[in-house]
Design a protein around this motif. Structure first.
Motif, PDB file in Angstrom:
ATOM      1  N   LYS A 177      12.702  24.133 -29.265  1.00 13.94           N
ATOM      2  CA  LYS A 177      12.243  23.103 -28.349  1.00 13.94           C
ATOM      3  C   LYS A 177      11.376  23.757 -27.286  1.00 13.94           C
ATOM      4  N   GLY A 178      10.245  23.170 -27.005  1.00 13.25           N
ATOM      5  CA  GLY A 178       9.363  23.678 -25.974  1.00 13.25           C
ATOM      6  C   GLY A 178       8.206  24.464 -26.556  1.00 13.25           C
ATOM      7  N   LYS A 179       7.348  24.945 -25.673  1.00  9.92           N
ATOM      8  CA  LYS A 179       6.173  25.722 -26.073  1.00  9.92           C
ATOM      9  C   LYS A 179       6.575  27.200 -26.107  1.00  9.92           C
ATOM     10  N   ILE A 180       6.855  27.689 -27.311  1.00  6.20           N
ATOM     11  CA  ILE A 180       7.362  29.050 -27.508  1.00  6.20           C
ATOM     12  C   ILE A 180       6.198  29.937 -27.929  1.00  6.20           C
ATOM     13  N   PRO A 181       5.983  31.063 -27.245  1.00 11.85           N
ATOM     14  CA  PRO A 181       4.949  31.994 -27.699  1.00 11.85           C
ATOM     15  C   PRO A 181       5.243  32.476 -29.125  1.00 11.85           C
ATOM     16  N   HIS A 182       4.200  32.493 -29.939  1.00  9.86           N
ATOM     17  CA  HIS A 182       4.353  32.790 -31.362  1.00  9.86           C
ATOM     18  C   HIS A 182       4.966  34.178 -31.592  1.00  9.86           C
ATOM     19  N   GLY A 183       4.531  35.177 -30.841  1.00  9.88           N
ATOM     20  CA  GLY A 183       5.055  36.527 -31.012  1.00  9.88           C
ATOM     21  C   GLY A 183       6.529  36.629 -30.660  1.00  9.88           C
ATOM     22  N   PHE A 184       6.941  35.936 -29.598  1.00 12.31           N
ATOM     23  CA  PHE A 184       8.346  35.956 -29.188  1.00 12.31           C
ATOM     24  C   PHE A 184       9.230  35.303 -30.248  1.00 12.31           C
ATOM     25  N   LEU A 185       8.757  34.202 -30.834  1.00 16.24           N
ATOM     26  CA  LEU A 185       9.522  33.526 -31.869  1.00 16.24           C
ATOM     27  C   LEU A 185       9.658  34.416 -33.105  1.00 16.24           C
ATOM     28  N   ASN A 186       8.584  35.087 -33.483  1.00 14.97           N
ATOM     29  CA  ASN A 186       8.640  35.995 -34.632  1.00 14.97           C
ATOM     30  C   ASN A 186       9.577  37.170 -34.369  1.00 14.97           C
ATOM     31  N   ASP A 187       9.513  37.733 -33.161  1.00 11.75           N
ATOM     32  CA  ASP A 187      10.394  38.854 -32.819  1.00 11.75           C
ATOM     33  C   ASP A 187      11.860  38.437 -32.831  1.00 11.75           C
ATOM     34  N   CYS A 188      12.159  37.260 -32.290  1.00  9.48           N
ATOM     35  CA  CYS A 188      13.546  36.772 -32.294  1.00  9.48           C
ATOM     36  C   CYS A 188      14.031  36.516 -33.719  1.00  9.48           C
ATOM     37  N   ALA A 189      13.161  35.979 -34.559  1.00  9.29           N
ATOM     38  CA  ALA A 189      13.546  35.733 -35.950  1.00  9.29           C
ATOM     39  C   ALA A 189      13.805  37.051 -36.672  1.00  9.29           C
ATOM     40  N   GLU A 190      12.996  38.069 -36.392  1.00  5.88           N
ATOM     41  CA  GLU A 190      13.205  39.378 -37.022  1.00  5.88           C
ATOM     42  C   GLU A 190      14.506  40.023 -36.548  1.00  5.88           C
ATOM     43  N   ILE A 191      14.786  39.923 -35.252  1.00  6.83           N
ATOM     44  CA  ILE A 191      16.038  40.471 -34.713  1.00  6.83           C
ATOM     45  C   ILE A 191      17.234  39.769 -35.351  1.00  6.83           C
ATOM     46  N   SER A 192      17.134  38.449 -35.510  1.00  3.43           N
ATOM     47  CA  SER A 192      18.267  37.705 -36.072  1.00  3.43           C
ATOM     48  C   SER A 192      18.454  37.989 -37.559  1.00  3.43           C
ATOM     49  N   LYS A 193      17.387  38.346 -38.260  1.00  2.00           N
ATOM     50  CA  LYS A 193      17.542  38.694 -39.674  1.00  2.00           C
ATOM     51  C   LYS A 193      18.193  40.058 -39.843  1.00  2.00           C
ATOM     52  N   ARG A 194      17.870  40.998 -38.950  1.00  7.26           N
ATOM     53  CA  ARG A 194      18.462  42.338 -39.041  1.00  7.26           C
ATOM     54  C   ARG A 194      19.928  42.343 -38.633  1.00  7.26           C
TER      55      ARG A 194
END
Length: 96
Positions: A36-53
């Motif tokens: 929800k909200g305007k999320i910077p693309h790089g931050f979203l990708n980094d969080c997704a990568e952290i959550s996958k690891r």
């Protein structure tokens, strides 16, 4: 007159009590469940990568503050090492 005062107190209470983050990301077992909200693309990708690891369940919220550009709030169910990794990739300058 009493109805007006009662309505204004209720409206003020609702305005203060409602949680209004500018960005909300919910994770469940390493997968993004809600954005929800305007999320910077790089931050979203980094969080997704952290959550996958290191899969975790919790929420990431960003609040706008009068004195600071943005305040990052992480739920307590997220491990401290993962919290630190998310704080390291958080783009403070994107939320000015």
């Amino acid at each position: 007159m009493e109805y007006f005062l009662a309505a204004s107190f209720i409206a003020l209470f609702v305005y203060i009590a409602i949680d209004r983050p500018i960005v909300l990301i919910q994770f469940k077992d390493g997968e993004i469940v809600k954005k929800k909200g305007k999320i910077p693309h790089g931050f979203l990708n980094d969080c997704a990568e952290i959550s996958k690891r290191t899969p975790f369940t919790g929420t990431i919220k960003v609040y706008r503050n009068r004195f600071n550009p943005a305040k990052l709030v992480l739920s307590k169910s997220i491990d401290h090492k993962v919290q630190q990794r998310i704080k390291n990739v958080f783009p403070h300058k994107s939320f000015k």
